[in-house]
Design an enzyme around this catalytic site. Structure first.
Site, PDB file in Angstrom:
ATOM      1  N   LEU A 138       1.031  -1.278   0.231  1.00 26.98           N
ATOM      2  CA  LEU A 138       0.414   0.237   0.094  1.00 26.98           C
ATOM      3  C   LEU A 138       0.923   1.292   0.305  1.00 26.98           C
ATOM      4  O   LEU A 138       1.949   1.096   0.986  1.00 26.98           O
ATOM      5  CB  LEU A 138      -0.569   0.078   1.608  1.00 26.98           C
ATOM      6  CG  LEU A 138      -2.011  -0.601   1.455  1.00 26.98           C
ATOM      7  CD1 LEU A 138      -2.906  -0.399   2.427  1.00 26.98           C
ATOM      8  CD2 LEU A 138      -3.066  -1.391  -0.297  1.00 26.98           C
ATOM      9  N   ASP A 139       0.362   2.476  -0.267  1.00 26.09           N
ATOM     10  CA  ASP A 139       1.059   3.333  -0.140  1.00 26.09           C
ATOM     11  C   ASP A 139       1.260   4.523   1.137  1.00 26.09           C
ATOM     12  O   ASP A 139       0.390   3.654   1.237  1.00 26.09           O
ATOM     13  CB  ASP A 139       0.236   4.999  -1.834  1.00 26.09           C
ATOM     14  CG  ASP A 139       0.545   4.107  -2.953  1.00 26.09           C
ATOM     15  OD1 ASP A 139       1.453   3.035  -3.322  1.00 26.09           O
ATOM     16  OD2 ASP A 139      -0.365   4.847  -3.642  1.00 26.09           O
ATOM     17  N   ARG A 140       2.318   4.910   1.027  1.00 26.23           N
ATOM     18  CA  ARG A 140       2.105   5.461   2.754  1.00 26.23           C
ATOM     19  C   ARG A 140       1.202   5.915   3.081  1.00 26.23           C
ATOM     20  O   ARG A 140       0.737   5.739   3.667  1.00 26.23           O
ATOM     21  CB  ARG A 140       3.469   6.730   2.217  1.00 26.23           C
ATOM     22  CG  ARG A 140       3.867   7.342   4.139  1.00 26.23           C
ATOM     23  CD  ARG A 140       4.255   8.753   3.621  1.00 26.23           C
ATOM     24  NE  ARG A 140       5.638   8.341   3.322  1.00 26.23           N
ATOM     25  CZ  ARG A 140       7.039   8.545   4.580  1.00 26.23           C
ATOM     26  NH1 ARG A 140       6.115   8.380   5.498  1.00 26.23           N
ATOM     27  NH2 ARG A 140       7.789   8.120   4.312  1.00 26.23           N
ATOM     28  N   THR A 182      -1.880   5.427   1.521  1.00 22.00           N
ATOM     29  CA  THR A 182      -3.327   5.086   1.913  1.00 22.00           C
ATOM     30  C   THR A 182      -3.415   4.060   2.813  1.00 22.00           C
ATOM     31  O   THR A 182      -1.903   3.277   2.808  1.00 22.00           O
ATOM     32  CB  THR A 182      -2.992   3.774   1.168  1.00 22.00           C
ATOM     33  OG1 THR A 182      -2.996   4.646  -0.716  1.00 22.00           O
ATOM     34  CG2 THR A 182      -4.065   2.655   0.270  1.00 22.00           C
ATOM     35  N   ARG A 207      -4.793   5.776  -8.368  1.00 21.48           N
ATOM     36  CA  ARG A 207      -4.812   6.635  -8.610  1.00 21.48           C
ATOM     37  C   ARG A 207      -4.378   7.398 -10.038  1.00 21.48           C
ATOM     38  O   ARG A 207      -4.895   8.558 -10.324  1.00 21.48           O
ATOM     39  CB  ARG A 207      -3.495   7.341  -7.445  1.00 21.48           C
ATOM     40  CG  ARG A 207      -3.863   6.859  -6.313  1.00 21.48           C
ATOM     41  CD  ARG A 207      -2.513   6.782  -5.417  1.00 21.48           C
ATOM     42  NE  ARG A 207      -2.259   7.993  -5.419  1.00 21.48           N
ATOM     43  CZ  ARG A 207      -0.945   8.410  -4.504  1.00 21.48           C
ATOM     44  NH1 ARG A 207       0.198   7.629  -4.402  1.00 21.48           N
ATOM     45  NH2 ARG A 207      -0.143   9.736  -4.898  1.00 21.48           N
TER      46      ARG A 207
END
Length: 294
Positions: free
Chosen positions: A129-131, A133, A228
């Site tokens: 997961l992105d930072r 998210t 995104r």
């Protein structure tokens, strides 16, 4: 240490073939075990060229090195068994340590948790997961479990996300199918490009808000920044996602949450289903938009 019993339905074969095809060991892990570990069959050390037979017990004595420093960080655990850990990741936390951020990541927190429980496991995230998210993250305790769940990317894990996006998305149910590539001038940013890898995202509008929509998304592929990039590409960037055109007026991070996931457990064959409620910052924005809707 890993103990395995060869099923009666398996024909005799070289041990490497069994571990690769039936257990799911990656070629990288096999090579590390071959050169660094001891393999026992029915309690006796054998050559890596030996074959196994139905009913044999295979023991692999191999400790995978890990340079992640354990750090005392709370973990929100939503599921755990002997081979898997599923956590609810807060926004603002990286999954893996980096050269500039070595102590405050999910990896550090998980290694501290294993250390405190005296568990001999390492950190094997099945996906990322992105930072910024938030939401559900699957972590394997053993490398071959990570491999079994990672084969063919997200096809082995059904993941759903919830996002707040700019504008009213029409039609209310649809699919975004657009290849994604690295931006030529950035090591972080991605773009839709015919030169990229195939990427597919399905969506459904859950709620219309003033100049915004609450939507649910399902990933059919797992490209970096896929949701995104796709939403920005169709003109509906995620609120707070300034990298891809989203406004930060109401929220300071992308309003994207990994809300639910399901998969078949690689050991038991049972269906695992878990969910995570929306975090308070996204709920706050929903309430603001709902109150201001004309």
């Amino acid at each position: 240490m890993l103990d395995l019993v060869v099923p009666k339905t398996v024909n005799p074969m070289p041990i490497k073939d069994f571990l690769r095809s039936h257990v799911g060991l990656s070629l990288t892990v096999w090579r590390k075990i071959k050169f660094s570990g001891a393999i026992l069959v029915n309690g006796k050390k054998i050559s890596i060229t030996n074959s196994i037979a139905p009913g044999d017990t295979i023991t692999i004595n191999w400790v995978q090195p890990c340079d992640i420093i354990p750090t005392k960080i709370p973990l929100q655990i939503v599921y755990e068994d002997d081979t898997l850990l599923i956590i609810d990741k807060p926004p603002g936390m990286l999954v893996h340590p980096t050269t500039s951020e070595r102590l405050e990541t999910v990896g550090n927190a998980v290694m501290y948790y294993f250390q405190q429980k005296n568990l001999p496991f390492k950190f094997h995230p099945v996906h990322r997961l992105d930072r910024n998210t938030s939401g559900l993250l699957v972590i394997a305790k053993l490398p071959h479990i990570q491999h079994l769940l990672s084969v063919n990317g997200v096809k082995n894990i059904n993941r759903q996300y919830v996002a707040l996006i700019t504008g009213a998305l029409q039609p209310a149910i649809g699919t975004i199918d657009a290849p994604i590539a690295r931006h030529p001038n950035s090591i972080i940013q991605r773009i839709v490009s015919n030169e990229g890898q195939q990427a597919t995202t399905c969506y459904k509008v859950l709620k219309d808000l003033k100049n915004a929509s609450l939507i649910e998304l399902t990933l059919l592929t797992g490209r970096t920044h896929q949701i995104r990039v796709h939403l920005s590409h169709i003109g509906h960037p995620i609120l707070g996602d300034d990298l891809y055109g989203g406004s930060r007026d109401l929220i300071s991070r992308q309003a994207l949450h990994a809300s639910s996931l399901s998969f078949t457990h690689p050991n038991s064959g049972k269906t695992i289903e878990v969910s995570s409620p929306l975090p308070t910052d996204i709920i706050k924005v929903i309430n603001i938009l709902s109150a201001n809707k004309i």
